[in-house]
Design a protein around this motif. Structure first.
Motif, PDB file in Angstrom:
ATOM      1  N   ALA A 195      -4.839  15.524 -10.492  1.00  0.00           N
ATOM      2  CA  ALA A 195      -3.858  15.858  -9.461  1.00  0.00           C
ATOM      3  C   ALA A 195      -4.526  16.045  -8.107  1.00  0.00           C
ATOM      4  O   ALA A 195      -4.041  15.543  -7.074  1.00  0.00           O
ATOM      5  CB  ALA A 195      -3.090  17.116  -9.856  1.00  0.00           C
ATOM      6  N   VAL A 196      -5.653  16.792  -8.096  1.00  0.00           N
ATOM      7  CA  VAL A 196      -6.371  16.998  -6.842  1.00  0.00           C
ATOM      8  C   VAL A 196      -6.887  15.679  -6.284  1.00  0.00           C
ATOM      9  O   VAL A 196      -6.753  15.381  -5.081  1.00  0.00           O
ATOM     10  CB  VAL A 196      -7.523  17.996  -7.046  1.00  0.00           C
ATOM     11  N   TRP A 197      -7.470  14.857  -7.142  1.00  0.00           N
ATOM     12  CA  TRP A 197      -7.993  13.553  -6.714  1.00  0.00           C
ATOM     13  C   TRP A 197      -6.885  12.668  -6.131  1.00  0.00           C
ATOM     14  O   TRP A 197      -7.072  12.023  -5.104  1.00  0.00           O
ATOM     15  CB  TRP A 197      -8.663  12.868  -7.891  1.00  0.00           C
ATOM     16  N   THR A 198      -5.741  12.656  -6.781  1.00  0.00           N
ATOM     17  CA  THR A 198      -4.633  11.809  -6.322  1.00  0.00           C
ATOM     18  C   THR A 198      -4.153  12.222  -4.933  1.00  0.00           C
ATOM     19  O   THR A 198      -3.931  11.370  -4.061  1.00  0.00           O
ATOM     20  CB  THR A 198      -3.461  11.880  -7.308  1.00  0.00           C
ATOM     21  N   LEU A 199      -4.004  13.501  -4.713  1.00  0.00           N
ATOM     22  CA  LEU A 199      -3.498  13.975  -3.425  1.00  0.00           C
ATOM     23  C   LEU A 199      -4.537  13.829  -2.318  1.00  0.00           C
ATOM     24  O   LEU A 199      -4.201  13.466  -1.188  1.00  0.00           O
ATOM     25  CB  LEU A 199      -3.053  15.434  -3.539  1.00  0.00           C
ATOM     26  N   VAL A 200      -5.804  14.128  -2.652  1.00  0.00           N
ATOM     27  CA  VAL A 200      -6.851  14.053  -1.637  1.00  0.00           C
ATOM     28  C   VAL A 200      -7.102  12.611  -1.198  1.00  0.00           C
ATOM     29  O   VAL A 200      -7.409  12.341  -0.023  1.00  0.00           O
ATOM     30  CB  VAL A 200      -8.152  14.701  -2.167  1.00  0.00           C
ATOM     31  N   THR A 201      -6.974  11.676  -2.133  1.00  0.00           N
ATOM     32  CA  THR A 201      -7.300  10.274  -1.825  1.00  0.00           C
ATOM     33  C   THR A 201      -6.102   9.452  -1.365  1.00  0.00           C
ATOM     34  O   THR A 201      -6.194   8.223  -1.288  1.00  0.00           O
ATOM     35  CB  THR A 201      -7.924   9.604  -3.061  1.00  0.00           C
ATOM     36  N   LEU A 202      -4.993  10.087  -1.046  1.00  0.00           N
ATOM     37  CA  LEU A 202      -3.846   9.327  -0.539  1.00  0.00           C
ATOM     38  C   LEU A 202      -4.184   8.501   0.710  1.00  0.00           C
ATOM     39  O   LEU A 202      -3.735   7.357   0.833  1.00  0.00           O
ATOM     40  CB  LEU A 202      -2.678  10.264  -0.250  1.00  0.00           C
ATOM     41  N   PRO A 203      -4.973   9.040   1.654  1.00  0.00           N
ATOM     42  CA  PRO A 203      -5.344   8.198   2.811  1.00  0.00           C
ATOM     43  C   PRO A 203      -6.142   6.964   2.424  1.00  0.00           C
ATOM     44  O   PRO A 203      -6.117   5.966   3.145  1.00  0.00           O
ATOM     45  CB  PRO A 203      -6.189   9.151   3.676  1.00  0.00           C
ATOM     46  N   LYS A 204      -6.844   7.035   1.281  1.00  0.00           N
ATOM     47  CA  LYS A 204      -7.641   5.893   0.843  1.00  0.00           C
ATOM     48  C   LYS A 204      -6.783   4.703   0.426  1.00  0.00           C
ATOM     49  O   LYS A 204      -7.230   3.551   0.493  1.00  0.00           O
ATOM     50  CB  LYS A 204      -8.553   6.302  -0.320  1.00  0.00           C
ATOM     51  N   TRP A 245       0.828  -1.211   0.000  1.00  0.00           N
ATOM     52  CA  TRP A 245       0.000   0.000   0.000  1.00  0.00           C
ATOM     53  C   TRP A 245       0.860   1.258   0.000  1.00  0.00           C
ATOM     54  O   TRP A 245       0.530   2.242  -0.684  1.00  0.00           O
ATOM     55  CB  TRP A 245      -0.934   0.004   1.216  1.00  0.00           C
ATOM     56  N   ARG A 246       1.961   1.237   0.741  1.00  0.00           N
ATOM     57  CA  ARG A 246       2.858   2.399   0.727  1.00  0.00           C
ATOM     58  C   ARG A 246       3.469   2.595  -0.656  1.00  0.00           C
ATOM     59  O   ARG A 246       3.599   3.735  -1.133  1.00  0.00           O
ATOM     60  CB  ARG A 246       3.957   2.216   1.781  1.00  0.00           C
ATOM     61  N   ALA A 247       3.843   1.487  -1.286  1.00  0.00           N
ATOM     62  CA  ALA A 247       4.407   1.586  -2.638  1.00  0.00           C
ATOM     63  C   ALA A 247       3.371   2.106  -3.621  1.00  0.00           C
ATOM     64  O   ALA A 247       3.680   2.913  -4.518  1.00  0.00           O
ATOM     65  CB  ALA A 247       4.925   0.227  -3.086  1.00  0.00           C
ATOM     66  N   LEU A 248       2.118   1.675  -3.462  1.00  0.00           N
ATOM     67  CA  LEU A 248       1.057   2.141  -4.351  1.00  0.00           C
ATOM     68  C   LEU A 248       0.823   3.638  -4.183  1.00  0.00           C
ATOM     69  O   LEU A 248       0.619   4.359  -5.177  1.00  0.00           O
ATOM     70  CB  LEU A 248      -0.226   1.366  -4.075  1.00  0.00           C
ATOM     71  N   ASN A 267      -9.135   1.367   4.514  1.00  0.00           N
ATOM     72  CA  ASN A 267      -9.585   2.637   3.941  1.00  0.00           C
ATOM     73  C   ASN A 267      -9.949   2.515   2.470  1.00  0.00           C
ATOM     74  O   ASN A 267     -10.740   3.313   1.950  1.00  0.00           O
ATOM     75  CB  ASN A 267      -8.497   3.698   4.107  1.00  0.00           C
ATOM     76  N   CYS A 268      -9.356   1.543   1.804  1.00  0.00           N
ATOM     77  CA  CYS A 268      -9.604   1.390   0.358  1.00  0.00           C
ATOM     78  C   CYS A 268     -10.906   0.614   0.148  1.00  0.00           C
ATOM     79  O   CYS A 268     -10.917  -0.614   0.015  1.00  0.00           O
ATOM     80  CB  CYS A 268      -8.425   0.659  -0.290  1.00  0.00           C
ATOM     81  N   ALA A 325      -2.510   2.416 -14.385  1.00  0.00           N
ATOM     82  CA  ALA A 325      -2.005   1.182 -13.785  1.00  0.00           C
ATOM     83  C   ALA A 325      -2.151   1.204 -12.268  1.00  0.00           C
ATOM     84  O   ALA A 325      -2.410   0.175 -11.632  1.00  0.00           O
ATOM     85  CB  ALA A 325      -0.540   0.976 -14.169  1.00  0.00           C
ATOM     86  N   GLY A 326      -1.996   2.383 -11.651  1.00  0.00           N
ATOM     87  CA  GLY A 326      -2.166   2.492 -10.208  1.00  0.00           C
ATOM     88  C   GLY A 326      -3.571   2.154  -9.777  1.00  0.00           C
ATOM     89  O   GLY A 326      -3.782   1.525  -8.724  1.00  0.00           O
ATOM     90  N   SER A 327      -4.549   2.554 -10.566  1.00  0.00           N
ATOM     91  CA  SER A 327      -5.934   2.236 -10.257  1.00  0.00           C
ATOM     92  C   SER A 327      -6.174   0.730 -10.319  1.00  0.00           C
ATOM     93  O   SER A 327      -6.848   0.148  -9.461  1.00  0.00           O
ATOM     94  CB  SER A 327      -6.869   2.962 -11.212  1.00  0.00           C
ATOM     95  N   VAL A 328      -5.591   0.097 -11.345  1.00  0.00           N
ATOM     96  CA  VAL A 328      -5.742  -1.355 -11.476  1.00  0.00           C
ATOM     97  C   VAL A 328      -5.015  -2.076 -10.344  1.00  0.00           C
ATOM     98  O   VAL A 328      -5.510  -3.064  -9.797  1.00  0.00           O
ATOM     99  CB  VAL A 328      -5.217  -1.821 -12.850  1.00  0.00           C
ATOM    100  N   LEU A 329      -3.833  -1.586  -9.958  1.00  0.00           N
ATOM    101  CA  LEU A 329      -3.079  -2.214  -8.879  1.00  0.00           C
ATOM    102  C   LEU A 329      -3.822  -2.126  -7.545  1.00  0.00           C
ATOM    103  O   LEU A 329      -3.697  -3.016  -6.702  1.00  0.00           O
ATOM    104  CB  LEU A 329      -1.701  -1.563  -8.754  1.00  0.00           C
ATOM    105  N   ALA A 330      -4.568  -1.047  -7.357  1.00  0.00           N
ATOM    106  CA  ALA A 330      -5.362  -0.941  -6.132  1.00  0.00           C
ATOM    107  C   ALA A 330      -6.385  -2.067  -6.060  1.00  0.00           C
ATOM    108  O   ALA A 330      -6.607  -2.659  -4.997  1.00  0.00           O
ATOM    109  CB  ALA A 330      -6.061   0.422  -6.073  1.00  0.00           C
ATOM    110  N   PHE A 331      -7.000  -2.394  -7.213  1.00  0.00           N
ATOM    111  CA  PHE A 331      -7.918  -3.532  -7.261  1.00  0.00           C
ATOM    112  C   PHE A 331      -7.183  -4.831  -6.925  1.00  0.00           C
ATOM    113  O   PHE A 331      -7.703  -5.682  -6.199  1.00  0.00           O
ATOM    114  CB  PHE A 331      -8.543  -3.643  -8.658  1.00  0.00           C
ATOM    115  N   ALA A 332      -5.970  -4.992  -7.479  1.00  0.00           N
ATOM    116  CA  ALA A 332      -5.208  -6.217  -7.265  1.00  0.00           C
ATOM    117  C   ALA A 332      -4.841  -6.407  -5.798  1.00  0.00           C
ATOM    118  O   ALA A 332      -4.961  -7.508  -5.250  1.00  0.00           O
ATOM    119  CB  ALA A 332      -3.945  -6.195  -8.125  1.00  0.00           C
ATOM    120  N   ILE A 333      -4.382  -5.335  -5.136  1.00  0.00           N
ATOM    121  CA  ILE A 333      -3.963  -5.456  -3.736  1.00  0.00           C
ATOM    122  C   ILE A 333      -5.170  -5.653  -2.825  1.00  0.00           C
ATOM    123  O   ILE A 333      -5.107  -6.407  -1.855  1.00  0.00           O
ATOM    124  CB  ILE A 333      -3.163  -4.213  -3.318  1.00  0.00           C
ATOM    125  N   LYS A 334      -6.252  -4.999  -3.154  1.00  0.00           N
ATOM    126  CA  LYS A 334      -7.441  -5.098  -2.316  1.00  0.00           C
ATOM    127  C   LYS A 334      -8.144  -6.442  -2.461  1.00  0.00           C
ATOM    128  O   LYS A 334      -8.512  -7.072  -1.466  1.00  0.00           O
ATOM    129  CB  LYS A 334      -8.411  -3.967  -2.680  1.00  0.00           C
TER     130      LYS A 334
END
Length: 417
Positions: free
Chosen positions: A56-65, A17-20, A71-72, A112-121
């Protein structure tokens, strides 16, 4: 009182998750830089600007997610993937030549980051679902499949499914490891309790049985009842506490248990029952000699170094209890004239205590038979204690020549300097 062991759970997911999180930020910056350096090729740059600012705004705001699995949520994953797909489909509106010339989409590798979030979750199935939607969006954006587009689609699809599968395997391994640690901790605690029972309750019940039988009358009936309770308690203690591998190892060792036995009075009664335990009261290192000296009697010779043999209090107490268990075998199984010797050696890297007797020894295979009958004095009271200290207990017995028990505690485990 021995400390209970704690099982510490480790998370193999958290580093992912930190790497993502870092990947999403870097991918967002990369997408913005690509647009900045290639702005001239966009017929409608304002479309790209609006999308990239929102990205850019979405990426920074959703970092806690994307900080952890809790959280994800599914709702976030769907929204995140929708933004990635929207960016892909908006590319032809900003760049008219995007359909005819191979190039990057507006979100670029951020998808790819969006897809990886699905993979890790959710593992490889969720990754396959998300990457399939991304593949479909890329094919629609291109209008017709090209070699580069198919290559990129297959790469994302295969890599995301592979990562999702690895995550699932890691989760299963983590659960297995945590369960194994829990079982080990529970087993060690049961063995500790079994040692305490063997060194106290079982010894008393056996003594009551012998004395009651010798006295006769009502005492004999009391002795018979004590014998029945001893058998039942031994059966309860031995259930599931001695692994089959240990029994087979002891059987392979041959004659490795002493055959002691004399009356209790000749050896000073039941060992380990002193009025005061110096190790319990000691705040610092404890002199092992003070714990072993009370065992010296007319039939037990105690040889010690001239200088203190310092061990951590818990280690000293456990080592003395193992010596006590060995000497208890003298009172149980050796002849009336058997003698025992205790030798303490203080080496640079370890402390060695040797307990030797001149009894008749033990026939081969007797140790395995004793453990099968629930008599776990050697397995738990001696070997179990030394194993918990990180040391070893070696038992050597030759029929007709007595038995020798060598207890070794490593200096790093057993002494505080």
């Amino acid at each position: 009182m021995a400390k209970r062991e704690r099982v510490v759970r480790m998370s193999v997911e958290q580093p992912l998750w930190r790497a993502l999180s870092g990947f999403r930020v870097l991918a967002m910056v990369y997408a913005v830089l690509l647009f900045s350096f290639g702005r001239d090729r966009f017929e409608r740059p304002w479309v790209a600007v609006v999308f990239l600012v929102f990205l850019a705004v979405w990426t920074l705001v959703t970092l806690p997610k994307v900080a952890n699995a809790a959280n994800c949520t599914k709702r976030f994953l769907i929204a995140d993937l929708t933004i990635a797909l929207t960016g892909i489909l908006l590319t032809p509106l900003a760049d008219f030549d995007a359909r005819s010339i191979d190039g990057t989409t507006l979100p670029s590798i951020w998808t790819a980051g969006s897809v990886l979030a699905f993979a890790i979750k959710g593992g490889w199935r969720w990754a396959g679902f998300a990457s399939s939607l991304v593949a479909a969006a890329n094919l629609i954006e291109r209008g017709h499949p090209s070699r580069d587009t198919i290559h990129n689609v297959v790469l994302v699809w295969v890599s995301s499914i592979a990562i999702g599968y690895v995550v699932q395997v890691a989760r299963a391994s983590e659960r297995t490891l945590a369960r194994a640690l829990e079982i080990e901790a529970a087993t060690r605690e049961r063995e500790r309790l079994a040692r305490d029972i063997h060194d106290s309750v079982l010894q008393v019940l056996a003594m009551v049985q012998r004395r009651g039988t010798a006295m006769g009358g009502e005492a004999a009936e009391l002795g018979r009842m004590a014998g029945e309770q001893e058998i039942a308690l031994r059966s309860l203690v031995s259930s599931g506490l001695v692994p089959a591998t240990r029994v087979s190892e002891d059987a392979a060792e041959g004659a490795v248990v002493r055959s002691f036995g004399a009356d209790e009075d000749a050896y000073g009664g039941t060992y380990g029952e002193t009025d005061e335990d110096p190790a319990r009261a000691a705040a610092g290192p404890c002199d092992l000699r003070t714990l072993l000296a009370p065992y010296s009697t007319s039939k037990v010779t105690f040889a010690e170094p001239g200088a203190p043999v310092l061990l951590a209090p818990d280690a000293a107490r456990e080592l003395a209890a193992a010596v006590s268990a060995a000497l208890d075998n003298v009172t149980r199984h050796a002849g009336a004239d058997a003698r025992a010797w205790i030798l303490v050696e203080d080496w640079a890297d370890e402390v060695t205590v040797t307990v030797r007797d001149d009894g008749p020894g033990i026939p081969e295979g007797r140790l395995a038979q004793a453990e099968g009958e629930g008599r776990l004095g050697v397995a738990l009271s001696i070997r179990g204690r030394l194993r918990d200290l990180g040391g070893t207990a070696e038992l050597i017995s030759v029929p007709g020549q007595g038995t020798e028990v060598e207890l070794r505690v490593p200096r790093g485990r057993g002494r505080d300097r």
